[in-house]
Write a protein that holds these residues in place. Structure first.
Motif, PDB file in Angstrom:
ATOM      1  N   SER A  61       0.598  -6.223  13.585  1.00  0.00           N
ATOM      2  CA  SER A  61       1.164  -5.896  12.274  1.00  0.00           C
ATOM      3  C   SER A  61       1.709  -4.475  12.277  1.00  0.00           C
ATOM      4  N   ILE A  62       2.733  -4.263  11.474  1.00  0.00           N
ATOM      5  CA  ILE A  62       3.408  -2.966  11.453  1.00  0.00           C
ATOM      6  C   ILE A  62       3.546  -2.472  10.013  1.00  0.00           C
ATOM      7  N   ALA A  63       3.769  -1.181   9.874  1.00  0.00           N
ATOM      8  CA  ALA A  63       4.039  -0.590   8.558  1.00  0.00           C
ATOM      9  C   ALA A  63       5.328   0.209   8.633  1.00  0.00           C
ATOM     10  N   ILE A  64       6.135   0.082   7.598  1.00  0.00           N
ATOM     11  CA  ILE A  64       7.369   0.857   7.491  1.00  0.00           C
ATOM     12  C   ILE A  64       7.148   1.957   6.459  1.00  0.00           C
ATOM     13  N   LEU A  65       7.284   3.199   6.893  1.00  0.00           N
ATOM     14  CA  LEU A  65       7.133   4.341   5.995  1.00  0.00           C
ATOM     15  C   LEU A  65       8.494   4.985   5.762  1.00  0.00           C
ATOM     16  N   THR A  66       8.690   5.487   4.552  1.00  0.00           N
ATOM     17  CA  THR A  66       9.954   6.143   4.212  1.00  0.00           C
ATOM     18  C   THR A  66       9.778   7.631   3.920  1.00  0.00           C
ATOM     19  N   GLY A  67       8.537   8.059   3.726  1.00  0.00           N
ATOM     20  CA  GLY A  67       8.277   9.433   3.319  1.00  0.00           C
ATOM     21  C   GLY A  67       8.100   9.565   1.822  1.00  0.00           C
ATOM     22  N   ASN A  68       8.325   8.475   1.091  1.00  0.00           N
ATOM     23  CA  ASN A  68       8.179   8.488  -0.366  1.00  0.00           C
ATOM     24  C   ASN A  68       6.858   7.872  -0.823  1.00  0.00           C
ATOM     25  N   GLU A  69       5.987   7.561   0.107  1.00  0.00           N
ATOM     26  CA  GLU A  69       4.709   6.938  -0.237  1.00  0.00           C
ATOM     27  C   GLU A  69       3.803   7.935  -0.965  1.00  0.00           C
ATOM     28  N   ARG A  83      -9.834  -1.015   9.221  1.00  0.00           N
ATOM     29  CA  ARG A  83     -10.772  -2.097   8.915  1.00  0.00           C
ATOM     30  C   ARG A  83     -10.970  -2.984  10.143  1.00  0.00           C
ATOM     31  N   TYR A  84     -12.207  -3.328  10.444  1.00  0.00           N
ATOM     32  CA  TYR A  84     -12.571  -4.113  11.630  1.00  0.00           C
ATOM     33  C   TYR A  84     -12.147  -3.400  12.917  1.00  0.00           C
ATOM     34  N   TYR A  85     -12.123  -2.070  12.844  1.00  0.00           N
ATOM     35  CA  TYR A  85     -11.800  -1.224  14.000  1.00  0.00           C
ATOM     36  C   TYR A  85     -10.391  -1.474  14.542  1.00  0.00           C
ATOM     37  N   GLY A  86      -9.532  -2.050  13.718  1.00  0.00           N
ATOM     38  CA  GLY A  86      -8.150  -2.260  14.139  1.00  0.00           C
ATOM     39  C   GLY A  86      -7.960  -3.380  15.137  1.00  0.00           C
ATOM     40  N   LEU A  87      -8.937  -4.279  15.241  1.00  0.00           N
ATOM     41  CA  LEU A  87      -8.900  -5.289  16.298  1.00  0.00           C
ATOM     42  C   LEU A  87      -8.156  -6.570  15.922  1.00  0.00           C
ATOM     43  N   GLY A  88      -7.842  -6.755  14.649  1.00  0.00           N
ATOM     44  CA  GLY A  88      -7.233  -8.011  14.227  1.00  0.00           C
ATOM     45  C   GLY A  88      -5.715  -7.997  14.287  1.00  0.00           C
ATOM     46  N   CYS A  89      -5.136  -9.189  14.296  1.00  0.00           N
ATOM     47  CA  CYS A  89      -3.676  -9.274  14.319  1.00  0.00           C
ATOM     48  C   CYS A  89      -3.072  -8.825  12.990  1.00  0.00           C
ATOM     49  N   ARG A  90      -3.889  -8.760  11.940  1.00  0.00           N
ATOM     50  CA  ARG A  90      -3.400  -8.290  10.644  1.00  0.00           C
ATOM     51  C   ARG A  90      -3.612  -6.787  10.464  1.00  0.00           C
ATOM     52  N   ASN A  91      -4.238  -6.144  11.446  1.00  0.00           N
ATOM     53  CA  ASN A  91      -4.371  -4.689  11.404  1.00  0.00           C
ATOM     54  C   ASN A  91      -3.057  -4.030  11.819  1.00  0.00           C
ATOM     55  N   VAL A  92      -2.684  -2.981  11.127  1.00  0.00           N
ATOM     56  CA  VAL A  92      -1.462  -2.250  11.486  1.00  0.00           C
ATOM     57  C   VAL A  92      -1.697  -1.472  12.774  1.00  0.00           C
ATOM     58  N   SER A  93      -0.898  -1.774  13.777  1.00  0.00           N
ATOM     59  CA  SER A  93      -1.019  -1.100  15.072  1.00  0.00           C
ATOM     60  C   SER A  93       0.205  -0.249  15.390  1.00  0.00           C
ATOM     61  N   LYS A  94       1.223  -0.330  14.509  1.00  0.00           N
ATOM     62  CA  LYS A  94       2.438   0.449  14.751  1.00  0.00           C
ATOM     63  C   LYS A  94       3.087   0.858  13.437  1.00  0.00           C
ATOM     64  N   LEU A  95       3.640   2.065  13.432  1.00  0.00           N
ATOM     65  CA  LEU A  95       4.370   2.593  12.282  1.00  0.00           C
ATOM     66  C   LEU A  95       5.834   2.771  12.649  1.00  0.00           C
ATOM     67  N   PHE A  96       6.697   2.498  11.693  1.00  0.00           N
ATOM     68  CA  PHE A  96       8.107   2.866  11.816  1.00  0.00           C
ATOM     69  C   PHE A  96       8.367   3.952  10.779  1.00  0.00           C
ATOM     70  N   VAL A  97       8.849   5.098  11.245  1.00  0.00           N
ATOM     71  CA  VAL A  97       9.006   6.260  10.366  1.00  0.00           C
ATOM     72  C   VAL A  97      10.408   6.847  10.510  1.00  0.00           C
ATOM     73  N   ILE A 186       4.128  -7.312   7.843  1.00  0.00           N
ATOM     74  CA  ILE A 186       4.952  -6.120   7.651  1.00  0.00           C
ATOM     75  C   ILE A 186       4.506  -5.459   6.353  1.00  0.00           C
ATOM     76  N   VAL A 187       3.976  -4.255   6.475  1.00  0.00           N
ATOM     77  CA  VAL A 187       3.503  -3.502   5.318  1.00  0.00           C
ATOM     78  C   VAL A 187       4.574  -2.494   4.930  1.00  0.00           C
ATOM     79  N   SER A 188       5.006  -2.539   3.689  1.00  0.00           N
ATOM     80  CA  SER A 188       5.995  -1.571   3.217  1.00  0.00           C
ATOM     81  C   SER A 188       6.066  -1.625   1.700  1.00  0.00           C
ATOM     82  N   LYS A 189       6.886  -0.773   1.141  1.00  0.00           N
ATOM     83  CA  LYS A 189       7.015  -0.686  -0.314  1.00  0.00           C
ATOM     84  C   LYS A 189       8.488  -0.769  -0.679  1.00  0.00           C
ATOM     85  N   GLY A 190       8.936  -2.004  -0.928  1.00  0.00           N
ATOM     86  CA  GLY A 190      10.315  -2.208  -1.333  1.00  0.00           C
ATOM     87  C   GLY A 190      11.322  -2.119  -0.214  1.00  0.00           C
ATOM     88  N   CYS A 191      10.866  -2.303   1.024  1.00  0.00           N
ATOM     89  CA  CYS A 191      11.776  -2.184   2.172  1.00  0.00           C
ATOM     90  C   CYS A 191      12.133  -3.519   2.795  1.00  0.00           C
TER      91      CYS A 191
END
Length: 222
Positions: A61-69, A83-97, A186-191
């Protein structure tokens, strides 16, 4: 798993004698749902060819950051990471910045998770991965219990999150669409379409099927 199956039979007797564990060759089956690594999935696809199947492989799983968070957004993101030490497929392992992203606020929002370093196995992974990065002369940012490293891969080791910079959201969307079979959330806010709110990756709804494959519909179609 055998213990859980026995408990399931206890609370739902209809499952009794319908769950079997075996180390032998599987035969006489009608359909398959199997999960494993990318390499294992190739064997599954060959072995179970000709039968209805859902074959699941590695996803991250990934997160998209814009700097407006907001601070709250980033604190919620820490749940998706740790959560769960980051071991799950639903844990965010990468950021796009963005190219000019400042990680100070990000690290501040992560800091309340610092007691995690008191867990011996987590600490061992942190120490090991940090040593590997330093000996390899990789550039990393870290805060004593957590590291981020610029890397194009999606899967990051324990105590580490990878990040990648982007210039244009549309170009990023095209990249993620091309890589969709490697991505779970994909974790993001309006992206992004079908995005998940910060802090919600480990709270899937009943209809949030893994890999977006409707398992119930699959079973009913057999």
């Amino acid at each position: 798993m055998p213990f859980l199956s026995k408990y399931l039979e206890y609370v739902a007797p209809g499952f009794k004698d319908k769950i079997i564990f075996t180390e032998e060759k599987v035969e006489g089956f009608d359909a398959v749902i199997a999960t494993g690594s990318n390499n294992t999935a190739r064997y599954f696809e060959y072995y179970f060819r000709g039968k209805p199947s859902i074959i699941r492989n590695n996803r991250n799983s990934i997160a998209i950051l814009t700097g407006n968070e907001t601070v709250e957004d980033l604190k919620n993101l820490s749940e998706d990471i740790f959560r769960y030490y980051g071991l799950g497929c639903r844990n965010v392992s990468k950021l796009f910045v963005p190219e000019d992203y400042d990680f100070n606020s990000f690290f501040e929002a992560m800091y309340h998770w610092h007691p995690i370093i008191e867990k011996a196995k987590y600490a061992n992974n942190y120490d090991y991965n940090k040593a590997v990065y330093l000996m390899s002369e990789f550039d990393i940012l870290e805060n004593g219990f957590f590291m981020i490293k610029e890397d194009k891969s999606y899967a990051s080791p324990i105590a580490t999150v990878f990040y990648e910079k982007y210039n244009n959201l549309q170009t990023l969307k095209e990249k993620l669409h091309a890589d969709k079979n490697q991505i779970q959330c994909i974790v993001s806010k309006g992206c992004f379409e079908n995005e998940i709110d910060f802090g919600e990756t480990q709270k899937p709804q009943l209809w949030d099927y893994a890999d977006s494959v409707d398992s119930v519909k699959f079973l009913l179609s057999i």
